[in-house]
Enzyme design. Sequence first.
Site, mmCIF file in Angstrom:
data_model
loop_
_atom_site.group_PDB
_atom_site.id
_atom_site.type_symbol
_atom_site.label_atom_id
_atom_site.label_comp_id
_atom_site.label_asym_id
_atom_site.label_seq_id
_atom_site.Cartn_x
_atom_site.Cartn_y
_atom_site.Cartn_z
ATOM 1 N N ARG A 147 1.001 72.422 -74.038
ATOM 2 C CA ARG A 147 0.888 72.981 -72.975
ATOM 3 C C ARG A 147 1.891 73.215 -71.943
ATOM 4 O O ARG A 147 2.247 74.167 -71.166
ATOM 5 C CB ARG A 147 -0.485 72.720 -72.131
ATOM 6 N N HIS A 167 3.837 76.556 -70.259
ATOM 7 C CA HIS A 167 3.911 76.634 -68.508
ATOM 8 C C HIS A 167 5.389 76.717 -68.289
ATOM 9 O O HIS A 167 5.616 77.369 -67.423
ATOM 10 C CB HIS A 167 3.117 75.541 -68.031
ATOM 11 N N ASP A 168 6.234 76.207 -69.130
ATOM 12 C CA ASP A 168 7.578 76.329 -68.841
ATOM 13 C C ASP A 168 8.252 77.532 -69.238
ATOM 14 O O ASP A 168 8.688 78.337 -68.414
ATOM 15 C CB ASP A 168 8.497 75.212 -69.825
ATOM 16 N N VAL A 181 7.117 80.637 -66.837
ATOM 17 C CA VAL A 181 7.803 80.503 -65.175
ATOM 18 C C VAL A 181 9.311 80.548 -65.409
ATOM 19 O O VAL A 181 9.794 79.533 -65.847
ATOM 20 C CB VAL A 181 7.075 79.464 -64.575
ATOM 21 N N GLY A 237 11.051 81.584 -67.486
ATOM 22 C CA GLY A 237 11.563 81.342 -68.887
ATOM 23 C C GLY A 237 11.710 79.931 -69.474
ATOM 24 O O GLY A 237 11.301 78.899 -68.660
ATOM 25 N N SER A 262 12.332 74.316 -66.263
ATOM 26 C CA SER A 262 12.292 74.260 -64.898
ATOM 27 C C SER A 262 10.978 73.424 -64.395
ATOM 28 O O SER A 262 11.145 72.830 -63.504
ATOM 29 C CB SER A 262 12.258 75.619 -64.129
ATOM 30 N N ASN A 273 0.012 74.086 -62.441
ATOM 31 C CA ASN A 273 0.660 72.588 -63.283
ATOM 32 C C ASN A 273 -0.178 71.344 -62.610
ATOM 33 O O ASN A 273 0.097 70.396 -63.370
ATOM 34 C CB ASN A 273 1.948 72.685 -63.058
ATOM 35 N N PRO A 284 -1.166 82.749 -66.172
ATOM 36 C CA PRO A 284 -2.684 83.264 -65.951
ATOM 37 C C PRO A 284 -3.463 82.343 -65.412
ATOM 38 O O PRO A 284 -3.526 81.141 -65.652
ATOM 39 C CB PRO A 284 -2.829 83.959 -67.431
ATOM 40 N N HIS A 321 -6.020 76.834 -77.728
ATOM 41 C CA HIS A 321 -7.161 75.883 -76.984
ATOM 42 C C HIS A 321 -8.195 75.357 -77.998
ATOM 43 O O HIS A 321 -9.213 74.979 -77.819
ATOM 44 C CB HIS A 321 -7.982 76.685 -76.115
ATOM 45 N N THR A 322 -7.617 75.549 -79.365
ATOM 46 C CA THR A 322 -8.300 74.777 -80.347
ATOM 47 C C THR A 322 -8.071 73.093 -80.162
ATOM 48 O O THR A 322 -8.872 72.497 -80.930
ATOM 49 C CB THR A 322 -7.701 75.116 -81.705
ATOM 50 N N ASP A 325 -12.549 72.738 -77.549
ATOM 51 C CA ASP A 325 -13.058 73.325 -78.836
ATOM 52 C C ASP A 325 -14.064 72.298 -79.498
ATOM 53 O O ASP A 325 -13.814 71.168 -79.628
ATOM 54 C CB ASP A 325 -11.679 73.264 -79.860
ATOM 55 N N ASP A 379 -6.895 73.995 -85.696
ATOM 56 C CA ASP A 379 -7.354 75.119 -86.742
ATOM 57 C C ASP A 379 -8.020 76.195 -86.142
ATOM 58 O O ASP A 379 -7.632 76.488 -84.805
ATOM 59 C CB ASP A 379 -8.697 74.417 -87.606
#
Length: 357
Positions: free
Chosen positions: A76, A80-81, A84, A86, A90, A105, A176, A206-207, A257, A265
């Site tokens: 994650r 998130h890096d 925002v 690129g 950061s 974050n 998002p 999100h698995t 999941d 998976d």
Amino acid sequence: MAGFASFSCVLLISSVLLASYACASEVELDYSSIPIEAGLSWDFHDSSCPKLESIIRKELKKIFKKDIGQAAGLLRVHFHDCFVQGCDSSVLLVGSASEREAPPNKFLRATAYEIIDDLRELVHKKCGRVVSCSDITALAARDSVFLSGGPDYNVPLGRRDGLSFATTDETVKNLPSPNNNTAVLIDALALKNLDATDLVALSGAHTIGLAHCSAFIDRLYPTQDPTMDECFAADLKKDFCPSEDSKNDNTTTTVEDIRTPDKFDNKYYVNLVHRQGLFTSDQDLYTDSRTKDIVARFAVNQELFFEQFAKSMIKMGQLTVLTGNDGEIRANCSVKNSDNIKLKTVLEEEEAAAELK
Ligand code: HEM
Ligand SMILES: *[C@@H]1O[C@H](CO)[C@@H](O)[C@H](O)[C@H]1NC(C)=O
Ligand SMILES: *[C@@H]1O[C@H](CO)[C@@H](O)[C@H](O)[C@H]1NC(C)=O
Ligand SMILES: *[C@@H]1O[C@H](CO)[C@@H](O)[C@H](O)[C@H]1NC(C)=O
């Protein structure tokens, strides 16, 4: 607290849609046809730090053996890096009003930042200060996927680290929300040259991993989202999100999941087909006509998902990268070099490493 034992009612129907079991493996990609940003290359560190990838993999193997949840945290952080400003690390920088502290974050794992800096230390001890925190983060994300059972794939390298973090506003604008629907997400990802297929594949992350009630409470109260399976909703309300006040609960988590919470998976898509996706941003992928068929295909074909996930990760991992002489190679992933009072020691470390070679 994290758990899934209580999801017994949903597990009963879990095997309806299963495709044949595929082993974790290197996906067959034609790397020569994959677009690479100028300044990045597949073999960037082959001579400057030949052991780079084995150092990272070996260390993460050890860490995940103790706690596989750390894989989700690292995966994650890379997302998130990259979204925002690129893939410039950061998000790793500490400071007041930093990206790290911005609301999206808030639940990035503190341990993920520590692991990345520990990896940096191991790598720099061996090779000197030649590998950016951004490359290390991208490789750690790849290994998190692979070591959780997902595809192995090559990562183009040569990123440099940014000299500043984005504002809170920029951070909020670029990440998002779980309450956003597919239409919003398609538009948001299009701004980053990612298409609907990338959106569906990347959401498959999100698995693995955990979520707090605040991320999906709007689907339970005041009225229950009719696109959520009733049994699944009842389980969530019973154990993780007992009332509207649960939105302030910063400690209770539930798995993303319900079928195979720690395994990378394609069960995330099986969940969506059964209306057991956790966020609106997840479940709506199986409602919107532009993404529904892609979800259905990934739900029955894990190899197809793995291949697309690898391609989309390689794409996401190159968002507005710094290369060449831009940015820097941080000596400490949490602070830019000029703010790092210990830099002198690190330079000495680097000289010592050079002598060892
Ligand atoms: C498409 C839009 C996306 C939205 C709206 C979204 C939103 C979220 C939210 C709200 C959480 C739970 C945070 C919490 O409550 O603790 C979460 C967790 C997670 N997300 Fe996403 N996400 C998206 C895409 C992605 C992508 C592209 C990746 C990686 C490629 C990713 C990887 C993860 C992982 C691994 C977790 C679990 C983290 C942990 O256990 O520490 N997500 N996401
Ligand atoms: C996405 O969700 C956030 C948080 O709920 C909301 O503020 C924002 O307006 C949504 N974006 C769009 C374009 O609807
Ligand atoms: C959770 O975090 C939010 C914002 O950081 C804070 O306002 C709230 O009081 C916290 N809730 C609990 C129960 O700690
Ligand atoms: C890196 O910087 C952070 C923040 O200033 C600090 O807490 C940490 O101890 C530093 N790590 C090393 C290895 O110097």
